[in-house]
Design an enzyme around this catalytic site. Structure first.
Site, PDB file in Angstrom:
ATOM      1  N   ARG A  57     -17.949  29.635 -16.542  1.00 46.53           N
ATOM      2  CA  ARG A  57     -17.432  29.259 -15.225  1.00 46.53           C
ATOM      3  C   ARG A  57     -18.559  28.761 -14.310  1.00 46.53           C
ATOM      4  O   ARG A  57     -19.735  29.003 -14.564  1.00 46.53           O
ATOM      5  CB  ARG A  57     -16.755  30.474 -14.568  1.00 46.53           C
ATOM      6  CG  ARG A  57     -15.611  31.061 -15.373  1.00 46.53           C
ATOM      7  CD  ARG A  57     -14.412  30.137 -15.405  1.00 46.53           C
ATOM      8  NE  ARG A  57     -13.911  29.901 -14.044  1.00 46.53           N
ATOM      9  CZ  ARG A  57     -12.953  29.037 -13.754  1.00 46.53           C
ATOM     10  NH1 ARG A  57     -12.405  28.297 -14.689  1.00 46.53           N
ATOM     11  NH2 ARG A  57     -12.542  28.892 -12.511  1.00 46.53           N
TER      12      ARG A  57
ATOM     13  N   TYR B   7      -5.421  34.732  -6.802  1.00 45.23           N
ATOM     14  CA  TYR B   7      -6.237  33.545  -7.038  1.00 45.23           C
ATOM     15  C   TYR B   7      -7.054  33.253  -5.787  1.00 45.23           C
ATOM     16  O   TYR B   7      -6.555  33.380  -4.657  1.00 45.23           O
ATOM     17  CB  TYR B   7      -5.371  32.329  -7.370  1.00 45.23           C
ATOM     18  CG  TYR B   7      -6.188  31.065  -7.546  1.00 45.23           C
ATOM     19  CD1 TYR B   7      -6.857  30.813  -8.737  1.00 45.23           C
ATOM     20  CD2 TYR B   7      -6.319  30.153  -6.504  1.00 45.23           C
ATOM     21  CE1 TYR B   7      -7.625  29.683  -8.884  1.00 45.23           C
ATOM     22  CE2 TYR B   7      -7.091  29.006  -6.641  1.00 45.23           C
ATOM     23  CZ  TYR B   7      -7.747  28.780  -7.840  1.00 45.23           C
ATOM     24  OH  TYR B   7      -8.523  27.660  -7.979  1.00 45.23           O
TER      25      TYR B   7
ATOM     26  N   TRP C  45      -2.032  17.927 -11.201  1.00 42.94           N
ATOM     27  CA  TRP C  45      -2.086  17.143 -12.430  1.00 42.94           C
ATOM     28  C   TRP C  45      -1.725  17.979 -13.641  1.00 42.94           C
ATOM     29  O   TRP C  45      -1.199  17.459 -14.618  1.00 42.94           O
ATOM     30  CB  TRP C  45      -3.374  16.354 -12.564  1.00 42.94           C
ATOM     31  CG  TRP C  45      -4.643  16.974 -13.044  1.00 42.94           C
ATOM     32  CD1 TRP C  45      -5.200  18.147 -12.689  1.00 42.94           C
ATOM     33  CD2 TRP C  45      -5.560  16.349 -13.957  1.00 42.94           C
ATOM     34  NE1 TRP C  45      -6.415  18.317 -13.316  1.00 42.94           N
ATOM     35  CE2 TRP C  45      -6.660  17.228 -14.095  1.00 42.94           C
ATOM     36  CE3 TRP C  45      -5.572  15.140 -14.654  1.00 42.94           C
ATOM     37  CZ2 TRP C  45      -7.757  16.923 -14.922  1.00 42.94           C
ATOM     38  CZ3 TRP C  45      -6.665  14.853 -15.464  1.00 42.94           C
ATOM     39  CH2 TRP C  45      -7.739  15.734 -15.587  1.00 42.94           C
ATOM     40  N   ASP C  46      -1.919  19.305 -13.550  1.00 44.64           N
ATOM     41  CA  ASP C  46      -1.371  20.180 -14.594  1.00 44.64           C
ATOM     42  C   ASP C  46       0.135  19.973 -14.705  1.00 44.64           C
ATOM     43  O   ASP C  46       0.681  19.789 -15.801  1.00 44.64           O
ATOM     44  CB  ASP C  46      -1.618  21.651 -14.251  1.00 44.64           C
ATOM     45  CG  ASP C  46      -3.068  22.076 -14.365  1.00 44.64           C
ATOM     46  OD1 ASP C  46      -3.371  22.947 -15.181  1.00 44.64           O
ATOM     47  OD2 ASP C  46      -3.890  21.534 -13.602  1.00 44.64           O
TER      48      ASP C  46
ATOM     49  N   GLU D  61      -7.765  26.637 -22.695  1.00 47.83           N
ATOM     50  CA  GLU D  61      -7.961  25.673 -21.618  1.00 47.83           C
ATOM     51  C   GLU D  61      -8.891  24.562 -22.100  1.00 47.83           C
ATOM     52  O   GLU D  61      -8.672  23.380 -21.824  1.00 47.83           O
ATOM     53  CB  GLU D  61      -8.555  26.409 -20.418  1.00 47.83           C
ATOM     54  CG  GLU D  61      -8.705  25.593 -19.172  1.00 47.83           C
ATOM     55  CD  GLU D  61      -9.237  26.434 -18.007  1.00 47.83           C
ATOM     56  OE1 GLU D  61      -9.286  25.897 -16.887  1.00 47.83           O
ATOM     57  OE2 GLU D  61      -9.596  27.616 -18.215  1.00 47.83           O
TER      58      GLU D  61
ATOM     59  N   TYR E 241      -4.676  31.172 -13.447  1.00 44.89           N
ATOM     60  CA  TYR E 241      -4.089  30.132 -12.597  1.00 44.89           C
ATOM     61  C   TYR E 241      -2.603  30.427 -12.374  1.00 44.89           C
ATOM     62  O   TYR E 241      -1.743  29.836 -13.040  1.00 44.89           O
ATOM     63  CB  TYR E 241      -4.241  28.762 -13.259  1.00 44.89           C
ATOM     64  CG  TYR E 241      -5.664  28.394 -13.617  1.00 44.89           C
ATOM     65  CD1 TYR E 241      -6.624  28.161 -12.628  1.00 44.89           C
ATOM     66  CD2 TYR E 241      -6.055  28.263 -14.954  1.00 44.89           C
ATOM     67  CE1 TYR E 241      -7.919  27.811 -12.956  1.00 44.89           C
ATOM     68  CE2 TYR E 241      -7.347  27.904 -15.295  1.00 44.89           C
ATOM     69  CZ  TYR E 241      -8.285  27.688 -14.295  1.00 44.89           C
ATOM     70  OH  TYR E 241      -9.570  27.333 -14.621  1.00 44.89           O
TER      71      TYR E 241
ATOM     72  N   ASP F  48     -13.855  19.729 -12.376  1.00 42.89           N
ATOM     73  CA  ASP F  48     -14.424  20.419 -11.225  1.00 42.89           C
ATOM     74  C   ASP F  48     -15.943  20.468 -11.152  1.00 42.89           C
ATOM     75  O   ASP F  48     -16.528  20.083 -10.144  1.00 42.89           O
ATOM     76  CB  ASP F  48     -13.889  21.851 -11.172  1.00 42.89           C
ATOM     77  CG  ASP F  48     -12.382  21.909 -11.045  1.00 42.89           C
ATOM     78  OD1 ASP F  48     -11.725  20.864 -11.162  1.00 42.89           O
ATOM     79  OD2 ASP F  48     -11.843  23.010 -10.844  1.00 42.89           O
TER      80      ASP F  48
END
Length: 439
Positions: A213, A85, A40-41, A411, A34, A178
């Site tokens: 993922r 990305y 929001w991070d 994470e 990322y 997500d």
């Protein structure tokens, strides 16, 4: 596995992560997977930065606000100069949107509005420091209050058009969770068109196990929604009619409720009495909306699929939205600590996994389908402390610091073994660690 480190050593490592991911005026969410700024991070990263440097925390949120759309929306990604990305700015194509900023590249959707929590942390830290730092923090709040107010107004207007007190999202990415099983049924109704442009993912190169993922089929649906939004130039009214995914998100609604209360408190301090009153009305409206979703069967809050009109009964951590925003009668608190959730005997640490360990569909290594997310534990700890439940907040803090003791700052974490998963050296994980360690 690393030998656990002391609290002091863990704090030093967390600070190193934030400094290592610092791009100057924004913090990359993680060093490889990322490389940009996520909304929001960054709100939660600013919470941790306030423990290191109030001016740097202010810079973080000012950078985010420079990407705010003229409608008031804060986009979920602000792209840095780097690449690597997917989907990147070319895929989003937000330059066609009339409301998008002209000098900053962004995505075209939003994320949960946690930012007022960070603004309050910055102000409190600045006042504790005193002197010039206090002056900077107070000036920051005065100068940006209108921008945060516009953000909340946009969510309450564009995303709650019938005033049910529930924020509608047009993509699972907007929820921050997500690929949660919350979204399986709404996503199943999204059928990518034959003209969906091809794509090559980059995320799978940065994790040890591709099963952590989302799948390619899931990604195809994600990208078709982006394509639908792009084709109507991200116009709010047009998107509501054409997008294949429309869900009233109970947890995002709970976040908006508590963030509006926090912002109202800041408004009081600034003498913006009318704005503070408006924000408290929004908070009450969304708390009532959250309360209206509770399932008589599970006791959890539910999302509402606006396309089909059906409640989504999936049991995930988002179902504790009533507990989070303070409309629980005690039933959810007991469930949260009970054997289906934090009290499950097989858990490595008594922390809330993204899906109940008692659910047969729980996948302990897959993104939002089972792992424990430190930022979710922090959010619930923050909420419990705010409600006066100091013991509950302490339990989450202590268990979380034990989980994070190897200093990898994953994470998310495998709930039964405690193994860090996803991208390591994650900025917001390091940030909430610093907040937990603060005196």
């Amino acid at each position: 596995m690393r030998v656990p480190v002391s609290g002091v050593g863990l704090g030093d490592r967390a600070a190193e992560v934030l400094r290592g991911n610092d791009l100057g005026s924004m913090t990359a969410a993680a060093p490889r997977l990322y490389p940009h700024m996520w909304s929001w991070d960054s709100g939660l990263i600013a919470v941790g930065l306030a423990r290191l440097s109030v001016p740097r925390a202010i810079t973080e949120l000012r950078t985010l606000l420079r990407a705010q759309w003229s409608t008031g929306m804060i986009p979920h990604i602000v792209f840095s100069a780097g690449d690597g990305y997917f989907p990147g700015p070319e895929r989003w194509g937000t330059e066609s949107a009339a409301a998008a900023p002209r000098t900053v590249r962004t995505s075209g959707i939003c994320q949960p509005p946690v930012h007022a929590l960070a603004v309050r942390r910055i102000l409190d830290a600045g006042r504790a420091a005193g002197g010039e730092i206090r002056d900077q923090a107070e000036a920051f709040v005065r100068e940006t209050f209108g921008s945060w107010l516009a953000w909340h107004r946009w969510l309450a207007g564009a995303r709650d058009p019938d005033r049910r007190g529930l924020v509608e999202i047009y993509h699972g990415w907007e929820s921050g969770m997500d690929n949660s099983p919350r979204w399986d049924r709404p996503y199943a109704a999204v059928v990518p068109g034959d003209d969906l442009p091809g794509f090559v993912r980059t995320d799978l190169h940065h994790v040890g196990d591709v099963h952590e993922r989302p799948t390619d089929d899931e990604y195809g649906r994600y990208l078709w929604i982006v394509e639908q939004l792009r084709r109507v130039r991200y116009d709010d009214a047009a998107a509501r009619d054409v997008v294949g995914f429309r869900v009233a998100d109970v947890f995002m609604s709970a976040i908006l409720a508590v963030a509006s209360d926090e912002l109202a408190g800041l408004g009081d301090e600034l003498g913006r009495v009318d704005d503070a009153a408006e924000l408290r009305e929004l908070a009450a409206r969304f708390r009532a909306g959250v309360a209206s979703t509770v399932s008589p069967t599970t006791g959890l809050g539910r999302d509402l699929d606006r396309r089909s009109g059906r409640w989504i009964e999936t049991e995930t951590v988002a179902g504790f939205a009533p507990l989070f925003c303070g409309v629980d009668d005690g039933t959810q608190r007991a469930l949260f600590w009970g054997e289906r959730w934090c009290g499950h005997p097989a858990l490595a640490h008594p922390l809330p996994p993204s899906v109940s360990p008692a659910d047969p569909g729980m996948r302990p290594r897959t993104y939002w389908r089972g792992p424990v997310w430190p930022i979710v534990s922090w959010l619930f700890g923050w909420a419990l402390e705010r409600q006066g439940d100091d013991d509950g907040a302490r339990r989450l803090r202590e268990a979380s610091l034990r989980q994070l003791a190897d200093g990898d700052f994953g994470e998310y974490y495998e709930p039964f073994t405690g193994e860090p998963l996803g991208s390591l050296q994650q900025s917001w994980t390091a940030a909430v660690t610093l907040d937990w360690l603060a005196p």
